[in-house]
Design a protein around this motif. Structure first.
Motif, short mmCIF file in Angstrom:
data_model
loop_
_atom_site.label_atom_id
_atom_site.label_comp_id
_atom_site.label_asym_id
_atom_site.label_seq_id
_atom_site.Cartn_x
_atom_site.Cartn_y
_atom_site.Cartn_z
N UNK A 1 13.22 50.45 22.57
CA UNK A 1 12.96 49.04 22.25
C UNK A 1 11.68 48.51 22.88
N UNK B 1 23.14 41.17 22.46
CA UNK B 1 22.90 42.27 23.38
C UNK B 1 24.01 43.29 23.42
N UNK C 1 21.83 41.66 14.94
CA UNK C 1 21.11 42.57 14.07
C UNK C 1 21.59 42.49 12.63
N UNK D 1 10.35 45.12 21.48
CA UNK D 1 11.05 43.96 22.00
C UNK D 1 10.52 43.61 23.38
N UNK E 1 15.31 36.94 30.34
CA UNK E 1 16.66 37.52 30.31
C UNK E 1 16.72 38.83 29.51
N UNK E 2 16.16 38.87 28.29
CA UNK E 2 16.20 40.14 27.56
C UNK E 2 15.43 41.24 28.27
#
Lengths: 501, 511, 200, 150, 151
Positions: free
Chosen positions: A109, B455, B388, A112, A148-149
């Motif tokens: 990822x 998440x 998603x 992201x 946070x992500x």
């Protein structure tokens, strides 16, 4: 470009980067190229703005009011410019480092990651340039949510737990205390939240109880400043990848926290009101306690990143301490600490990351003798450690000097003692890492082989070396920086201060 | 003046009769729906009816805004007010009317995509008919100026609501006991309200609200008036889900069909709260000693208890709809807390929060309805990984959720800030502490869902990605964007709320 | 005037008698567990109410109560009992305390309120001199309908009645939505009828 | 229900039903001058249908008064009532202003009379239709009401 | 003392009856009994209203011939009444309330019939118990599977 446009550009460039990264996510080279280009452009914009500020201007950008008294407005002054400069400058370095680290570690990822990183930078720029508490709060929360992500990046249970602690602590303190304080300020200041030289609340005629309550709410409400007992989010965020840790500790997040505290003490309270506030002495004590306690805990950590995390808690309490001293030298010391600590801490983290990428090691005890194989990395680590400790000729010296000066001005005798003990503790927990790495004790087994053929990627070594060099530069540049900052504190009038040089 | 075009373009008859047409048009369309041969035609008529009502309420608002502080009085049957029934619309009603007709229009829009598959045959047109009657009833409650007429419309909307809730039984049988306990509690509430009206009628000899308000200053020591206030408070409190009279609400919202929970959460309790404000501030005056005691010692503690207890309960729910329902009770607590301050700032903050809460809860329930439709489940576990699979639906959900938390730049933040201002301005810092603490609790319960959505991996890897139907996505995004827009420029709703508060506090005194 | 006073006294006595019958029946309903008996008693309760209404000059209300309360309600209740069960379970003992407390609180509030209510039958009370009296005075001139209740119901407060009609309509609609039109069972019954025609 | 032990009941019912219906209409149209009105009349009318169903069976009753008709009647009732209001509006009056139906000068009672009668017919339809619908729905759930059930 | 009882006694009697209805509505576990209690409560509210409308020595509010002059229209003020009538307004209100009551009752009964069909009982505590059982099973299921998600 007009100042308004410059500010708008500073806020929008990271957003633009985020959007383009999302678009080019499929092509890694393009994605990272865009990030770096954006970071450089942002740095250029911030430098232009800084030059304007140095020339005495205060660039402003007014967006509009949500309801009367709650405006979204930006205004750049020296403190903010310094923070923006640190954040945008280190973004460039960190981007290069990220490329090496993320690729070297084969993280998932990655797109992201770059998107949220850019958004976090946008938040940091907003915090730096905010013209009032409301705007600052908005971008403070943007910063919280966008990181946070990043903290949860790995996505496994541990990462999620850590990220949840991170988010809940930061949002909890900011909503329960910070927001409360803002609302209260809004009420007592007559529906205004602007940052005003000399202090928004200076003439509000607050009772000691109200000003004390406000100060306590503000200082603990800015959870990002990691003052004990609201510090635990920082160690629990260690689950994040190293570039993110660097972002948290050096580039944006904790820096945004202490910057906010500084800004509140200078522009909301003003030095005079702050000195008249009874709770200040208690909070100074809390800051001193945080410095010592966090250092002691750091001493007992074997995990390198955890040790660095507690070090950050201790080091940033310096800034809070400086802000609360409410004298010019103290504030100056605190502000310099923002820059100096940023350069040093990012070096330390990038070194830790480089070690991890190359060998997969995370504990201090397993790194003995590793310096023989990675001399450059450990040299950079050593230099940064010196800077943190406050030895000349490194950037970390000046803030401590100014803080001692400020403590003398504010006639608090115990603060110098705290600072000295803290320096000794710094030596105790930081230096052994580098020194034992470079010169292992006789009898230690030889260091582990590299997990990754060829050791650490070039970029992950070059970046810390560059920032280590920055530590030295900061030592030289402290004078001009002090001159640049001083107008910010001019209104808080404590006469008879020595010139820095 | 943003609404001027509405007024200038409206025909004369619409302007003259807007106050009553906002109720009558949906009310008379409803029996036509029951006779309608086709479900689709019935749906089109429903949308048309609610949209027309929205248009009329905009006209009303425009008329009110032309002359600040004015009120429209419409005498039904042309009998002058104390004799006949009066529809009386001032800034307060106009705001509530715009809110409920707007939300009703959006709800009617999503009725088709979420229900068409489930209710085939002749039942969908009857269901829509019940919805339209519920809508008309709520509009009637909001528009009327007659105390007993209010009861009649309250019952019209309530009876329709009970059956709408019970229609969820096709998916989950628990909808039936939920509807039944709603019926019992709702009927008790209405009966208490009627007793209260009776006591007031015994003391004043009139049923017209403005008339009662006029006589009120001379009756402050009258015990039957005081008891009347108590009964009206309990009766409307039951309908508004005031803690601890809220037990009917969580199950009713959780098991009703999706679009019904969306509509009810955005309107039903809001209308009851509106009538509560009307009674507490326009008819009784807050400076009457017994009322200020009620506000400070009864309403405020109950409101704070609701905020904390129901937020905690929301945290422990596994079903997203139940969680949102408990959150609704907590939010009613916010509004009641603002009202209990008793100042213009307080009422204004309460009205603003009422407005924004309708926007955000409407959006949240709408998104959940879409997910229930597309994925057949509404537990948090079903939501895992939806970020998603249904990014657009979930992005809107996240925006509304952040608004519920009160993140800056969303409408929820503005209203909470105003609320905090009203509390601190009055020196109620302890209430402000509860306010921020409850906001923090909302971070936890919304955060749980958002974390699962964005998440966590889905429970069973989904074969295909499905968004909510397009007809639902459009209104959903309208609401989400409105949430953001009013977070950035809150001038319109804040102005409405301030005018509404002035109207609520001013009517009795001005006459 | 003595005749009036006598009439008044006898009215009071009958009224008290009827109200005490209501009270006894209420207690009986609370104690009974046979639903059939409960429903029948509630029907009689309505009839007694109707009698009381007529005693206090509310003839229209009495008529309606007799038709709606005693007739329609009982019929619907009986239908529902047929479809469900005949007996209620005994209630748990401790479950009665909460309701009791609520009732005592509400009753106390009401009794508190009565201390400032005008005396029963007072022609000068606010309620009886307010809008109610106005209706009596203007009704003939306005509408030309002798029954004031009708004209208030259909004209002065016609909108209330429209709402009331809607409520009845919704009730019908709701029952149909919940239980169907009865058409499914109609088809069944028709089939059965046909079978019966053939078989014997 | 084909057995004959209800013969007396049936004969009495057959004579009673027209009477009940006529009584309903009496109550309806006499409501202006004495007690009674559309609500009561509607219920009485519905009771006539219910009685018919009880004696002759639900199926028979549904053949005489079909469910769709009952439902339509209820809807039509509401429409009539609301329609009178709209008529007044079209004539230039307020909603439900009976005086405006024929644009009479004050003192004229034609509009009031017409309005009240129409409105009461609306109520009659709505109440009778709704009550019959309710009865059908409840009774329709059991196939037949047997004697033992009573 | 006697005056007060005579004046208020009927109110108190009505209140007592009203509270019995309320008590049944709250305490009954059987849903039908609960509805009956509710309808008793509503009926008794009507008694209260009608009592308010009562005027001593009055007649029902149907105008008598003396109060219906020819060619009357309301030009200047209200008419003088020859007779005393009881107050018609509460009567009208209670007509509405009675009809609302029967509408609520039939809706509630339809719900009860459906509840009986899907739960097999009309006792509130049994319905609650079976709902709790379902809910607990769902929760346990959720806890188990969410545990798997974390692994």
């Amino acid at each position: 470009m007009t100042p308004q446009l410059l500010i708008a550009a500073a806020l929008c460039l990271p957003l633009l980067v985020a959007v383009s990264v999302a678009l080019f996510g499929k092509v890694p080279t393009l994605r990272e190229g865009v990030t770096i280009a954006g970071a450089v452009a942002l740095f250029a914009v911030v430098i232009q703005l800084t030059l304007l500020v140095a020339g005495g201007a205060r660039p402003e950008l007014y967006i509009g009011e949500t309801v009367p008294g709650l405006a979204i407005a930006f205004k750049l002054e020296p403190l903010g410019a310094l923070f923006a400069l640190v954040a945008s400058g280190l973004w460039i370095v960190n981007s290069f480092y990220s490329i090496g680290y993320m690729r070297g570690n084969r993280e998932r990822n990655q797109t992201r990651f770059y998107i949220w990183f850019a958004l976090a930078l946008s938040g940091a720029m907003g915090v730096a340039m905010a013209g009032n508490l409301f705007t600052l709060f908005i971008f403070y929360e943007v910063l919280t949510l966008s990181t946070y992500p990043l903290v949860a990046h790995k996505g496994d249970a541990a990462a999620q737990r850590g990220a949840r602690t991170y988010l809940l602590t930061l949002l909890g303190t900011s909503i329960c205390f910070f927001l409360m304080a803002i609302m209260w300020t809004w009420v007592v200041a007559g529906q205004r939240l602007d940052f005003i030289e000399g202090g928004l609340l200076a003439d509000a005629g607050l009772s000691p109880f109200v000003s004390s309550a406000l100060l306590v709410l503000f200082v603990f409400g800015v959870g990002k400043a990691a003052l004990m007992p609201f510090h635990f989010w920082l160690p629990s965020a260690m689950v994040a990848p190293t570039p993110v840790s660097a972002l948290l500790h050096a580039v944006a997040v904790v820096k945004a926290g202490v910057f906010t505290v500084m800004k509140i003490s200078v522009y909301i309270f003003g030095f005079d009101l702050l000195q008249a506030t009874p709770a200040r002495d208690v909070l100074l004590g809390v800051a001193g306690f945080t410095i010592i306690a966090a250092s002691l805990i750091a001493l007992r950590q074997d995990n390198l990143k955890a040790r660095l995390a507690y070090s950050t808690i201790a080091q940033l309490a310096y800034v809070t301490l400086g802000a609360l001293l409410a004298v010019e030298a103290g504030a100056l010391g605190g502000s310099l600490q923002i820059a100096a600590h940023a350069a040093a801490k990012i070096t330390l983290f990038m070194c830790a990351g480089a070690i991890y990428v190359a060998t997969g090691l995370t504990t201090v005890s397993s790194m003995q003798g590793l310096g023989r194989k990675m001399p450059l990395v450990f040299t950079a680590f050593l230099i940064a450690s010196f800077s943190i400790i406050g030895l000349p000729p490194f950037g970390g010296m000046w803030p401590k000097y100014e803080l001692l000066q400020g403590a003398a001005d504010a006639s608090t005798a115990w603060i110098p003692a705290v600072l000295i003990v803290s320096a000794l503790l710094n030596i105790a927990y930081l230096l052994p890492v580098a020194i034992l790495g470079l010169m292992p004790l006789p009898g230690t087994p030889p260091a582990k082989e590299f997990k990754r053929p060829g050791g650490a990627p070039v970029l992950t070594v070059a970046a810390p070396l560059f920032t280590a060099a920055l530590c030295v530069v900061l030592f030289m540049a402290a004078g001009p920086i002090g001159d640049f900052l001083r107008p910010a504190f001019a209104a808080g009038s404590v006469p008879g201060l020595e010139d820095l040089r | 003046m943003i609404l001027e075009p509405v007024l200038t373009s409206a025909p004369d008859w619409a302007v003259r009769h807007a106050a009553v047409l906002v109720v009558v048009v949906p009310m008379l369309l409803a029996p036509l729906l029951a006779l309608s041969p086709s479900n689709r035609l019935a749906w089109i008529l429903t949308v048309a009816g609610t949209a027309a009502a929205f248009w009329f309420s905009l006209i009303l608002l425009a008329i009110i805004q032309e002359v600040p502080g004015s009120a429209i009085s419409y005498a039904l049957g042309n009998w002058e007010p104390p004799i006949g029934i009066e529809f009386r619309v001032d800034a307060l009603n106009a705001m509530i009317l715009v809110l409920i007709t707007g939300m009703g229009a959006l709800a009617s829009f999503i009725a088709w995509p979420t229900l068409a598959a489930e209710f085939k045959g002749e039942r969908l047109n009857l269901l829509l008919c019940a919805f339209l009657l519920c809508f008309a009833g709520l509009a009637g409650v909001a528009a009327t100026g007659d105390a007993f007429n209010l009861f009649v419309f309250l019952e019209v909307s309530s009876l329709a609501t009970y059956v709408l809730v019970a229609m969820g039984a096709g998916k989950d049988r628990r909808a039936l006991p939920a509807a039944f306990s709603y019926l019992v509690m709702g009927t008790l509430g209405a009966s208490f309200y009627v007793i209260g009206i009776g006591l007031l009628y015994a003391a004043t000899g009139t049923l017209n609200m403005a008339d009662i308000a006029e006589q009120m200053p001379g009756l402050s020591g009258n015990r039957s008036v005081q008891a009347g206030l108590a009964f009206i408070l309990v009766g409307l409190g039951l309908k508004a889900a005031m803690w601890p009279l809220h037990q009917w609400l969580p199950n009713a919202y959780a098991y009703a069909p999706g679009f019904v929970s969306m509509f009810l959460s955005a309107t039903a309790t809001k209308v009851a709260l509106y009538s509560l404000i009307r009674w507490l501030f326009t008819i009784f005056q807050p400076d009457l000693a017994f009322e200020s005691a009620v506000l400070q010692w009864v309403l405020a503690p109950l409101a704070m208890a609701a905020m904390v207890i129901c937020s905690v309960q929301a945290i422990f729910q596994t079903d997203v709809r139940r969680m949102l329902a408990y959150s609704s009770v907590a939010q009613v607590g916010y509004i009641l807390l603002a009202i209990s301050v008793g100042t213009a700032a307080g009422v204004s903050a309460g009205l603003l929060h009422l407005f924004t809460h309708a926007l955000m809860k409407g959006a949240l329930f709408m998104a959940v309805a879409g997910i229930c439709f597309a994925y057949q489940g509404s537990t948090i576990r079903d939501f895992a990984g939806l970020g998603r699979s249904a990014p657009f639906t979930m992005a809107a959900f996240a925006i509304a959720g952040l608004s519920l938390i009160g993140v800056p730049l969303t409408a929820g933040f503005i209203s909470k800030l105003q609320l905090g201002y009203a509390l601190l301005d009055q020196g109620w810092w302890w209430a402000a502490v509860v306010l921020v603490f409850a906001s923090f609790l909302s971070v936890i319960y919304i955060g749980r869902v958002l974390q699962a959505v964005f998440f966590e991996p889905p429970l069973n890897p989904r074969k295909n990605n499905k968004e909510a139907p397009l007809l639902l996505l459009i209104p959903l995004w309208i609401l989400a964007l409105v949430n953001i827009f009013y977070g950035i420029d809150a001038g319109f709703p804040a102005g409405l709320a301030a005018d509404g508060a002035a109207a609520a506090l001013g009517l009795g005194a001005a006459q | 005037m003595t005749g009036d006073m006598m009439g008044e006294a006898s009215t009071s006595i009958i009224s008290a008698l009827l109200l005490s019958i209501l009270f006894v029946m209420g207690v009986a309903i609370a104690h009974l567990r046979n639903l059939f008996a409960i429903v029948m008693l509630s029907g009689i309760y309505s009839l007694v109410c109707a009698a009381w209404y007529i005693l206090v000059d509310a003839v229209d209300v009495g008529f309606t109560e007799a038709a709606v309360g005693a007739g329609m309600s009982t019929a619907v209740l009986l239908g529902a009992i047929l479809l469900t069960s005949r007996n209620a379970k005994p209630e748990r003992r401790f479950a009665r305390l909460g309701p009791l407390a609520v009732c005592i609180a509400a009753g106390a509030m009401l009794i508190y309120a009565t201390s400032d209510l005008p005396a029963a039958g007072d022609p000068a009370s606010p309620a009886n001199t307010g809008v109610g009296l106005t209706y009596l005075q203007i009704n003939w001139a306005d509408t030309g309908v002798p029954n004031v209740v009708t004209s208030v119901l259909a004209s002065y407060r016609g909108f209330d009645t429209l709402g009331e009609t809607l409520v009845v309509f919704i009730a019908g609609l709701a029952v149909v939505l919940l239980l169907g039109f009865g058409e499914r069972s109609l088809a069944e019954t028709l089939r059965k009828l046909k079978k019966e025609d053939k078989v014997p | 229900m084909k057995s004959d032990h209800h013969l007396i009941l049936r004969v009495i019912a057959k004579t009673l039903l027209p009477l009940i219906t006529i009584y309903a209409f009496y109550v309806q149209f006499h409501g202006e001058v004495s007690a009674g009105g559309a609500f009561q009349a509607g219920v009485v009318l519905a009771v006539a249908v219910i009685l018919y169903a009880l004696i002759f069976g639900l199926a028979e009753a549904m053949r005489a008064v079909p469910p769709w008709f009952a439902r339509g009647l209820a809807a039509a009732g509401v429409l009539i009532y609301g329609g009178v209001g709209v008529w007044a509006m079209v004539q230039g009056g307020q909603y439900l202003e009976y005086q405006a139906l024929f644009n009479e000068p004050p003192g004229g009672h034609n509009g009031q009379h017409t309005g009240i009668i129409l409105v009461e017919i609306g109520v009659l339809f709505a109440v009778a239709g709704a009550m019959v619908s309710i009865f059908y729905a409840l009774a329709g759930r059991v196939a037949e009401i047997r004697d033992e059930d009573w | 003392m006697w005056d007060i009882i005579l004046e208020r006694g009927s109110y108190w009697a009505i209140i007592a009856v009203m509270m019995i209805g309320l008590y049944i509505a709250f305490s009954a576990e059987n849903l039908i009994k609960r509805l009956v209690g509710l309808s008793l409560f509503q009926t008794t509210i009507c008694l209260f209203y009608v009592k308010l409308a009562n005027v001593a020595n009055a007649t029902a509010p149907v105008l008598l011939a003396e109060d219906m002059p020819k060619d009357a229209y309301r030009g200047e003020g209200v008419a003088e009444l020859v007779h005393v009538y009881s107050n018609p307004l509460p009567h009208v209100l209670m007509l509405t309330a009675i009809v609302v009551g029967v509408a609520t009752l039939s809706l509630g009964l339809a719900l009860i019939v459906r509840i009986n069909e899907s739960y097999g009982t009309i006792e509130a505590d049994e319905i609650y118990a079976s709902d709790v059982k379902v809910q607990m099973a769902e929760d346990a299921d959720a806890a188990r599977t969410s545990g798997e998600v974390v692994r």
